[in-house]
Design a protein around this motif. Sequence first.
Motif, PDB file in Angstrom:
ATOM      1  N   ALA A 114       0.839  -1.206   0.000  1.00 53.19           N
ATOM      2  CA  ALA A 114       0.000   0.000   0.000  1.00 53.19           C
ATOM      3  C   ALA A 114       0.873   1.255   0.000  1.00 53.19           C
ATOM      4  O   ALA A 114       0.611   2.209  -0.744  1.00 53.19           O
ATOM      5  N   VAL A 115       1.913   1.269   0.826  1.00 53.12           N
ATOM      6  CA  VAL A 115       2.827   2.417   0.864  1.00 53.12           C
ATOM      7  C   VAL A 115       3.488   2.595  -0.501  1.00 53.12           C
ATOM      8  O   VAL A 115       3.567   3.710  -1.036  1.00 53.12           O
ATOM      9  N   PHE A 116       3.945   1.507  -1.077  1.00 55.55           N
ATOM     10  CA  PHE A 116       4.605   1.533  -2.379  1.00 55.55           C
ATOM     11  C   PHE A 116       3.684   2.102  -3.450  1.00 55.55           C
ATOM     12  O   PHE A 116       4.080   2.969  -4.234  1.00 55.55           O
ATOM     13  N   MET A 117       2.444   1.645  -3.490  1.00 56.35           N
ATOM     14  CA  MET A 117       1.506   2.071  -4.531  1.00 56.35           C
ATOM     15  C   MET A 117       1.077   3.519  -4.358  1.00 56.35           C
ATOM     16  O   MET A 117       0.896   4.243  -5.342  1.00 56.35           O
ATOM     17  N   VAL A 118       0.911   3.951  -3.123  1.00 53.60           N
ATOM     18  CA  VAL A 118       0.513   5.340  -2.881  1.00 53.60           C
ATOM     19  C   VAL A 118       1.581   6.293  -3.396  1.00 53.60           C
ATOM     20  O   VAL A 118       1.289   7.268  -4.104  1.00 53.60           O
ATOM     21  N   VAL A 119       2.849   6.021  -3.066  1.00 51.09           N
ATOM     22  CA  VAL A 119       3.920   6.904  -3.523  1.00 51.09           C
ATOM     23  C   VAL A 119       4.098   6.790  -5.039  1.00 51.09           C
ATOM     24  O   VAL A 119       4.410   7.781  -5.714  1.00 51.09           O
ATOM     25  N   THR A 120       3.872   5.604  -5.588  1.00 51.70           N
ATOM     26  CA  THR A 120       3.973   5.428  -7.037  1.00 51.70           C
ATOM     27  C   THR A 120       3.016   6.361  -7.777  1.00 51.70           C
ATOM     28  O   THR A 120       3.322   6.872  -8.858  1.00 51.70           O
ATOM     29  N   SER A 121       1.853   6.623  -7.182  1.00 57.83           N
ATOM     30  CA  SER A 121       0.873   7.495  -7.833  1.00 57.83           C
ATOM     31  C   SER A 121       1.388   8.924  -7.975  1.00 57.83           C
ATOM     32  O   SER A 121       0.847   9.697  -8.766  1.00 57.83           O
ATOM     33  N   PHE A 122       2.422   9.275  -7.221  1.00 59.26           N
ATOM     34  CA  PHE A 122       3.000  10.621  -7.302  1.00 59.26           C
ATOM     35  C   PHE A 122       4.219  10.671  -8.214  1.00 59.26           C
ATOM     36  O   PHE A 122       4.772  11.748  -8.434  1.00 59.26           O
ATOM     37  N   GLU A 123       4.661   9.526  -8.709  1.00 56.73           N
ATOM     38  CA  GLU A 123       5.840   9.515  -9.563  1.00 56.73           C
ATOM     39  C   GLU A 123       5.578  10.238 -10.884  1.00 56.73           C
ATOM     40  O   GLU A 123       4.572   9.975 -11.543  1.00 56.73           O
ATOM     41  N   PRO A 124       6.462  11.131 -11.283  1.00 53.47           N
ATOM     42  CA  PRO A 124       6.265  11.846 -12.556  1.00 53.47           C
ATOM     43  C   PRO A 124       6.581  10.955 -13.743  1.00 53.47           C
ATOM     44  O   PRO A 124       7.456  10.090 -13.679  1.00 53.47           O
ATOM     45  N   LYS A 125       5.848  11.180 -14.816  1.00 50.01           N
ATOM     46  CA  LYS A 125       6.100  10.504 -16.078  1.00 50.01           C
ATOM     47  C   LYS A 125       6.256  11.565 -17.154  1.00 50.01           C
ATOM     48  O   LYS A 125       5.705  12.654 -17.039  1.00 50.01           O
ATOM     49  N   PRO A 126       7.009  11.263 -18.202  1.00 55.98           N
ATOM     50  CA  PRO A 126       7.178  12.258 -19.263  1.00 55.98           C
ATOM     51  C   PRO A 126       5.851  12.542 -19.944  1.00 55.98           C
ATOM     52  O   PRO A 126       4.975  11.683 -20.021  1.00 55.98           O
ATOM     53  N   SER A 127       5.686  13.778 -20.418  1.00 54.98           N
ATOM     54  CA  SER A 127       4.438  14.158 -21.070  1.00 54.98           C
ATOM     55  C   SER A 127       4.205  13.368 -22.336  1.00 54.98           C
ATOM     56  O   SER A 127       3.084  13.186 -22.773  1.00 54.98           O
TER      57      SER A 127
END
Length: 306
Positions: free
Chosen positions: A36-49
């Motif tokens: 759960a911790v891993f997935m929550v922070v993953t949602s904030f990871e930036p991706k290239p436009s």
Amino acid sequence: MPESTNSTSPSPQTTTGWRTGLLQQNPWLTFLLPLAVFMVVTSFEPKPSEPTTTAETVGQAAQSNLVTQSDRVAEGEDVAPKLQDEGEETSKSESLLNIPYAYYPWVYTLKILLTLAAMAFVWPGYRQFPWRISGLAVGVGVVGIFVWVGLCRLNLEQSLLKPALDHVGLGWLIGAGTRSAYDPFVYLADNPPAAWGFLAVRFFGLALVVPIIEEFFLRGFVMRFVVEAKWWEVPFGKVTPFAVVLGTAVPMLMHPAELLAAAVWFSMVTWLMLRTRNIWDCVAAHAVTNLLLGIYVVTTGEWQLM
């Protein structure tokens, strides 16, 4: 199928204290909290436009841009303002907080640190399962890298599945699994120590953290949860047909961009689970495949796989 033995079933907790008591009263914490911790922070990871593919593609684009700028300079055009605009464009990203893509290493490192903290907290729960790894697990992991890369290179999700899903309005599922594809040797080219340092963190997360949290969630929780009401008492390796289906369906949803690869690879590990009835074998197979995947990506520059 051989009957499970006591050696592969969770053993009584030996550590005392409030933390162990909390984990005993809430057994789901061991299997769900780190992921759960891993997935929550993953949602904030930036991706290239725009989707990033390989370092070669980035280099070709940069070279093309330089040629264009040279032509414009030769014609007497002022390119400084345009260069600034293009520099601003490369900093844009797709993330929950619109975090610039350049900050990906920081967000990913924070994710690993927070996940490690969660893993340390539930460590007594991990210790329920006897620590042993078989050679079969390593073999499955080695075969797994050929399966994963081979099916990903076919890209059947885009050519076959996405058009079919588009008809029912679910084509977006394939795109939802797009990875950050961050190549440290391109984006940290001016700071080689930082590039290698982040690559070490990336490999640590890929080959050690992810295998543990995903396998404990999937096989320690999900596949036992549907077997009996008191799922935490179900011996590891005891399954029902529905549990076997979930063992493939759930990770497919977790890897939507690699649906077919996930279907075949996680089915292989389910077979390993039924064969050895040992959760650490599943973790080891996952770790071997992920480690080899990381080596493959660095060697070939196919960062879209990470």
